[in-house]
Design an enzyme around this catalytic site. Structure first.
Site, PDB file in Angstrom:
ATOM      1  N   HIS A 256       0.869  -1.271  -0.102  1.00  0.00           N
ATOM      2  CA  HIS A 256       0.068   0.012   0.005  1.00  0.00           C
ATOM      3  C   HIS A 256       0.923   1.197   0.051  1.00  0.00           C
ATOM      4  O   HIS A 256       0.558   2.148  -1.066  1.00  0.00           O
ATOM      5  CB  HIS A 256      -1.001  -0.057   1.134  1.00  0.00           C
ATOM      6  N   GLU A 257       1.646   1.396   0.793  1.00  0.00           N
ATOM      7  CA  GLU A 257       2.669   2.438   0.976  1.00  0.00           C
ATOM      8  C   GLU A 257       3.730   2.574  -0.087  1.00  0.00           C
ATOM      9  O   GLU A 257       4.187   3.784  -0.449  1.00  0.00           O
ATOM     10  CB  GLU A 257       3.414   2.675   2.258  1.00  0.00           C
ATOM     11  N   HIS A 260       1.922   4.561  -2.776  1.00  0.00           N
ATOM     12  CA  HIS A 260       2.214   6.019  -2.681  1.00  0.00           C
ATOM     13  C   HIS A 260       3.386   6.545  -2.980  1.00  0.00           C
ATOM     14  O   HIS A 260       3.606   7.697  -3.632  1.00  0.00           O
ATOM     15  CB  HIS A 260       1.795   6.434  -1.167  1.00  0.00           C
ATOM     16  N   GLU A 286      -4.468   8.036  -3.216  1.00  0.00           N
ATOM     17  CA  GLU A 286      -4.938   6.787  -2.530  1.00  0.00           C
ATOM     18  C   GLU A 286      -5.361   5.773  -3.686  1.00  0.00           C
ATOM     19  O   GLU A 286      -5.411   4.413  -3.500  1.00  0.00           O
ATOM     20  CB  GLU A 286      -6.069   7.025  -1.722  1.00  0.00           C
TER      21      GLU A 286
END
Length: 492
Positions: A256-257, A260, A286
């Site tokens: 997830h990170e 980003h 996101e």
């Protein structure tokens, strides 16, 4: 130098200082000794004072008035759009208020962390009340008589309104709830059991970061209470967390990170330290983290490859085959924590927070009643009771650091990710074949070209519309979730 050149030189220094301030925040979450919190609050307030003074410098208005905009190209116009918007917002907020918010929210972060550890809502409420009062004062200054929450949203998703989000969320909630009830009535996949060495988790998680294209020569992976990504350009850092009983928490927080971080690392280098040199909004941001984590990382194809990596990293993990592993990864489970929620229920966590923080900002919900309101709403939405504050109102860092208006961008990002996934799949016919080999290159290249390289060149919604060739809506996300979970749970 032209007025535009002078303005951009000034802006580059401001952007550089902003990156320094961001690094202080990263350090506070990862390396800083807890006892340094009061001093760090003063340091953050001092930095915010310097930044605020630059953001309201009267020369900006002079430069904006002097620049002949007809002589600028698309990039120049976009830079001015961002600078003008930021200047207009900054000049509405008094310098003392901006510095006080920076000081209080920096200190509040440590108070929240201790209250969370102690399971004491009462220890945090006075600080939360102060943060809310300050943010409400800021919101009133920004709104200039308009809706305070709408004004706050502009910091995270320029161009959107609470009414637009409420309409989108209103369309999502019944569909998600109906699908969840059908899933609950079906036979559930097994759960992953065992103890998974945390050092081995970190080793595998760094491998996954590289698998998804994270450039470790310009980044690093550390641990934090709440996973996050920080920085832009040539220095983009991420954090994750480990749990010996739940390796998926670490692995998927990292993916997830990385979504980003890859967004920030992939922005056109020509935009470095300019208003265009960072993600255009948190909703678009996101969309990248969620499509990396879910549509790619939790796909049947990729989990087949990850199944082999897990067995190699930890030995026999007690799962008979890749299909069972896929179903385990995507299991819909009861739980309290938003960041650990499955795809189906994640947005219900966000929708609850959206409603609660709007009520806090409007004054319809008193701070002293927030725990009871949280617990009541959670029981109504999920069907079981919150067992302790760290699993309830104290679980998220956002309110302690003043990020009101941030939560709804998580669901907006999921909506955008659904749109991008639906557009990407026909563009990459071999996608599943690639993912089954642990090869994300074509997918991440498509996302880089369609979304990431543009940085702040376009308005947030326009970025997604240009990438998919039409206006975004919640329908692709709902189609994706229904197809996926009806297959996994053999519904219909």
């Amino acid at each position: 130098m032209s007025a535009y050149d002078e303005l951009m030189e000034f802006q580059r220094e401001t952007e550089a200082l902003s990156q320094v301030a961001g690094r202080l925040g990263w350090d506070q979450e990862t390396m800083m000794p807890r006892g340094a919190a009061p001093q760090r609050g003063e340091e953050m307030a001092a930095m915010e004072g310097v930044l605020h003074a630059r953001r309201v410098d009267s020369r900006i208005a002079d430069w904006l008035d002097t620049i002949e905009e007809s002589s600028l190209d698309e990039v120049g116009h976009a830079n001015l759009r961002h600078i003008r918007r930021d200047y207009d917002r900054a000049t509405k907020v008094p310098a003392k208020l901006a510095a006080r918010i920076a000081r209080v929210t920096s200190q509040a972060q440590g108070i929240w962390a201790q209250a969370r550890e102690d399971e004491s809502v009462a220890a945090f409420l006075p600080t939360l009340a102060e943060v809310i009062a300050l943010k409400r004062e800021e919101g009133q200054a920004l709104a200039a008589g308009g809706d305070v929450y709408d004004a706050m949203l502009q910091d995270y998703e320029p161009g959107t309104t609470a009414a637009a989000l409420e309409a989108m969320f209103g369309a999502l909630r019944p569909e998600l709830t109906s699908l969840r009830e059908a899933v609950r009535a079906a036979e559930a996949p097994p759960v992953l059991e065992g103890v998974f060495d945390e050092a081995a988790q970190m080793k595998l998680t760094r491998q996954l970061a590289k698998t998804f294209g994270y450039d470790m020569s310009m980044g690093r992976v550390d641990k934090a209470v709440h996973p996050f990504a920080s920085g832009s350009g040539l220095d983009v850092r991420i954090t994750t967390r480990t749990n010996a009983l739940d390796p998926f928490n670490c692995l998927y927080s990292t993916i997830h990170e990385v979504g980003h971080a890859c967004y920030e690392q992939s922005i056109d280098p020509a935009y470095l330290l300019t208003p265009l040199g960072k993600g255009v909004s948190m909703g678009v941001h996101e969309s990248q983290s969620r499509i990396y984590e879910n549509q790619l990382g939790r796909s049947r194809a990729f989990t087949g490859w990850l199944f082999d990596q897990m067995n190699e990293a930890f030995g026999d993990i007690g799962v008979k085959d890749a299909d069972t592993f896929y179903r385990i990864v995507n299991r819909v489970s009861e739980g309290f924590i938003r960041t650990e929620a499955d795809e189906l229920q994640y947005n219900l966590h966000v929708l609850m927070r959206f409603d609660l923080e709007r009520a806090l900002m409007s004054g319809d919900l008193a701070v002293e009643d927030v725990e009871a309101a949280w617990n009541e709403r959670f029981a109504a939405d999920f069907g079981y009771a919150v067992d302790r504050p760290s699993n309830g109102v104290l679980q998220d860092v956002h309110w302690s650091v003043g990020l009101f208006g941030y939560f709804p961008t998580y669901t907006l990002g999921n909506v955008y990710a659904g749109c991008l996934n639906e557009a990407m799949r026909p563009a990459i016919p071999t996608l599943d074949e690639d993912l089954a080999k642990g090869d994300t290159n074509k997918a991440t290249a498509w996302l880089k070209q369609a979304v990431q390289t543009h940085g702040g060149l376009y308005e947030p919604r326009d970025v997604i519309a240009r990438a998919i060739g039409k206006e975004p809506s919640e329908e692709p996300l709902l189609r994706y979730l229904k197809a996926k979970f009806m297959d996994i749970y053999k519904i219909g």
